[in-house]
Design a protein around this motif. Structure first.
Motif, short mmCIF file in Angstrom:
data_model
loop_
_atom_site.label_atom_id
_atom_site.label_comp_id
_atom_site.label_asym_id
_atom_site.label_seq_id
_atom_site.Cartn_x
_atom_site.Cartn_y
_atom_site.Cartn_z
N ASN A 39 5.04 -5.71 29.82
CA ASN A 39 4.51 -4.68 28.93
C ASN A 39 4.36 -3.37 29.70
OD1 ASN A 39 3.93 -6.37 26.58
ND2 ASN A 39 2.39 -7.29 27.90
N VAL A 40 4.81 -2.29 29.08
CA VAL A 40 4.58 -0.96 29.64
C VAL A 40 3.95 -0.12 28.53
CG1 VAL A 40 5.63 1.10 30.65
CG2 VAL A 40 6.55 -1.17 31.22
N TYR A 41 2.77 0.41 28.81
CA TYR A 41 2.02 1.20 27.84
C TYR A 41 2.09 2.67 28.20
CZ TYR A 41 -0.17 -3.16 26.29
OH TYR A 41 -0.40 -4.42 25.79
N LEU A 42 1.80 3.51 27.22
CA LEU A 42 1.62 4.94 27.46
C LEU A 42 0.72 5.51 26.39
CD1 LEU A 42 3.42 6.94 25.37
CD2 LEU A 42 5.27 5.83 26.58
N GLY A 43 0.10 6.60 26.74
CA GLY A 43 -0.72 7.34 25.79
C GLY A 43 -0.18 8.75 25.68
N THR A 44 -0.31 9.34 24.51
CA THR A 44 0.13 10.72 24.30
C THR A 44 -0.78 11.34 23.25
OG1 THR A 44 2.06 12.15 23.95
CG2 THR A 44 1.89 10.18 22.54
N MET A 45 -0.49 12.56 22.89
CA MET A 45 -1.30 13.26 21.90
C MET A 45 -0.48 13.55 20.65
SD MET A 45 -3.26 15.93 24.42
CE MET A 45 -4.11 16.73 23.07
N ASP A 46 -1.18 13.70 19.55
CA ASP A 46 -0.54 13.97 18.26
C ASP A 46 0.35 15.22 18.31
OD1 ASP A 46 -0.24 13.27 15.43
OD2 ASP A 46 -1.23 15.21 15.10
N GLN A 52 4.59 2.26 18.49
CA GLN A 52 3.23 2.80 18.41
C GLN A 52 2.27 1.67 18.04
OE1 GLN A 52 2.79 6.31 16.00
NE2 GLN A 52 0.56 6.32 16.25
N ILE A 53 1.11 1.67 18.69
CA ILE A 53 0.09 0.65 18.45
C ILE A 53 -1.26 1.33 18.30
CG2 ILE A 53 1.31 -1.21 19.66
CD1 ILE A 53 -0.57 -0.64 22.09
N PRO A 54 -2.20 0.68 17.62
CA PRO A 54 -3.55 1.24 17.57
C PRO A 54 -4.24 1.08 18.92
CG PRO A 54 -3.45 -0.83 16.37
CD PRO A 54 -2.05 -0.53 16.81
N LYS A 55 -5.17 1.96 19.19
CA LYS A 55 -5.89 1.92 20.46
C LYS A 55 -6.55 0.56 20.67
CE LYS A 55 -9.09 4.55 23.29
NZ LYS A 55 -9.92 5.74 23.40
N THR A 56 -6.93 -0.09 19.59
CA THR A 56 -7.59 -1.40 19.68
C THR A 56 -6.65 -2.48 20.22
OG1 THR A 56 -7.06 -1.78 17.35
CG2 THR A 56 -9.27 -0.91 17.86
N LEU A 113 -4.75 -2.03 22.87
CA LEU A 113 -4.62 -1.85 24.31
C LEU A 113 -5.46 -2.90 25.05
CD1 LEU A 113 -5.08 2.02 24.54
CD2 LEU A 113 -2.95 0.75 24.79
N PRO A 114 -5.04 -3.29 26.23
CA PRO A 114 -5.91 -4.17 27.03
C PRO A 114 -7.28 -3.50 27.18
CG PRO A 114 -3.74 -4.05 28.02
CD PRO A 114 -3.76 -3.03 26.91
N GLU A 115 -8.30 -4.29 27.09
CA GLU A 115 -9.67 -3.79 26.99
C GLU A 115 -10.08 -2.81 28.09
OE1 GLU A 115 -13.87 -5.96 26.75
OE2 GLU A 115 -12.38 -6.70 25.32
N THR A 116 -9.71 -3.07 29.32
CA THR A 116 -10.17 -2.22 30.42
C THR A 116 -9.14 -1.18 30.87
OG1 THR A 116 -9.44 -3.87 32.03
CG2 THR A 116 -11.74 -3.99 31.29
N MET A 117 -8.08 -1.01 30.11
CA MET A 117 -7.05 -0.05 30.47
C MET A 117 -7.57 1.37 30.24
SD MET A 117 -3.12 0.12 29.15
CE MET A 117 -2.65 -1.35 30.06
N SER A 118 -7.37 2.24 31.21
CA SER A 118 -7.83 3.62 31.06
C SER A 118 -6.66 4.56 30.78
CB SER A 118 -8.57 4.07 32.32
OG SER A 118 -7.67 4.15 33.41
N PHE A 119 -6.94 5.55 29.97
CA PHE A 119 -5.97 6.58 29.63
C PHE A 119 -6.66 7.93 29.70
CE2 PHE A 119 -3.71 3.03 27.78
CZ PHE A 119 -2.39 3.36 28.01
N ASN A 120 -5.87 8.96 29.61
CA ASN A 120 -6.41 10.31 29.53
C ASN A 120 -7.32 10.36 28.30
OD1 ASN A 120 -6.77 13.09 29.12
ND2 ASN A 120 -4.72 13.57 29.82
N PHE A 169 -0.88 5.75 21.08
CA PHE A 169 -0.57 4.80 22.13
C PHE A 169 0.68 4.02 21.76
CE2 PHE A 169 -4.99 5.83 22.06
CZ PHE A 169 -5.21 6.19 23.38
N TYR A 170 1.46 3.70 22.79
CA TYR A 170 2.73 3.00 22.60
C TYR A 170 2.85 1.88 23.62
CZ TYR A 170 4.37 6.91 19.73
OH TYR A 170 4.54 7.84 18.73
N VAL A 171 3.67 0.89 23.28
CA VAL A 171 3.97 -0.18 24.21
C VAL A 171 5.46 -0.52 24.12
CG1 VAL A 171 3.43 -2.08 22.58
CG2 VAL A 171 3.30 -2.48 25.07
N LEU A 172 6.02 -0.86 25.26
CA LEU A 172 7.38 -1.40 25.35
C LEU A 172 7.22 -2.80 25.88
CD1 LEU A 172 10.50 -1.03 25.28
CD2 LEU A 172 10.32 -0.34 27.67
#
Length: 158
Positions: free
Chosen positions: A108-115, A131-135, A137-144, A150-153
């Motif tokens: 899994n590779v995640y990323l966060g971006t802005m609208d 695209q995935i909902p923030k919920t 994301l792995p619980e302790t993953m930090s983003f800007n 949020f997206y996942v591959l």
């Protein structure tokens, strides 16, 4: 012609200038005031690359490890004049990071971006990120903290 190379300390001032230049294009701030410099980021065992064109840094991307199967893309930026279908900067940067993720065995590779980054959203979707909902994301993953999307591959293990 572009070359993608690993970050070196002497790249830091040019990366800062690129980030400021890109920030000035948008109405809302996107830089995390608590973020560390790229050199600190790399020292922590993460990966970071720069795209160079005619001796100028025109793009960046980072890959950090969340756990043994999960990576997070960070700081993917491309200078305005090097964006879009006529260039391959963004795709080359993404490919470099995803190849590293694959070598590390990340599924899994995640990323966060802005609208506000509509073109980036299209780019990620075109490159098989979902695209995935923030919920999700792995619980302790930090983003800007300013990331809103949020997206996942997801990659299958071979």
């Amino acid at each position: 012609m572009y070359s993608i190379v690993p970050f070196e300390e002497h790249h830091q001032p040019t990366i800062e200038a690129l980030m400021i230049e890109i920030q000035e294009e948008f109405d809302l701030p996107f830089r995390n005031p608590n973020s560390v410099s790229v050199s600190e980021y790399v020292e922590s065992g993460n990966f970071f690359w720069v795209a160079i064109h005619e001796d100028q840094i025109v793009g960046t991307i980072g890959l950090s490890c969340f756990d043994s199967e999960t990576g997070v893309l960070r700081n993917m930026f491309v200078a305005k004049e090097h964006r879009g279908g006529q260039t391959t900067v963004a795709k080359s940067l993404l490919d470099m990071a995803l190849d590293q993720a694959k070598d590390l065995g990340y599924t899994n590779v995640y990323l966060g971006t802005m609208d506000q980054f509509k073109a980036a959203q299209r780019f990620y979707s075109k490159n098989k990120f979902v695209q995935i909902p923030k919920t999700d994301l792995p619980e302790t993953m930090s983003f800007n903290p300013v990331d809103t999307l949020f997206y996942v591959l997801r990659n299958e293990k071979e």
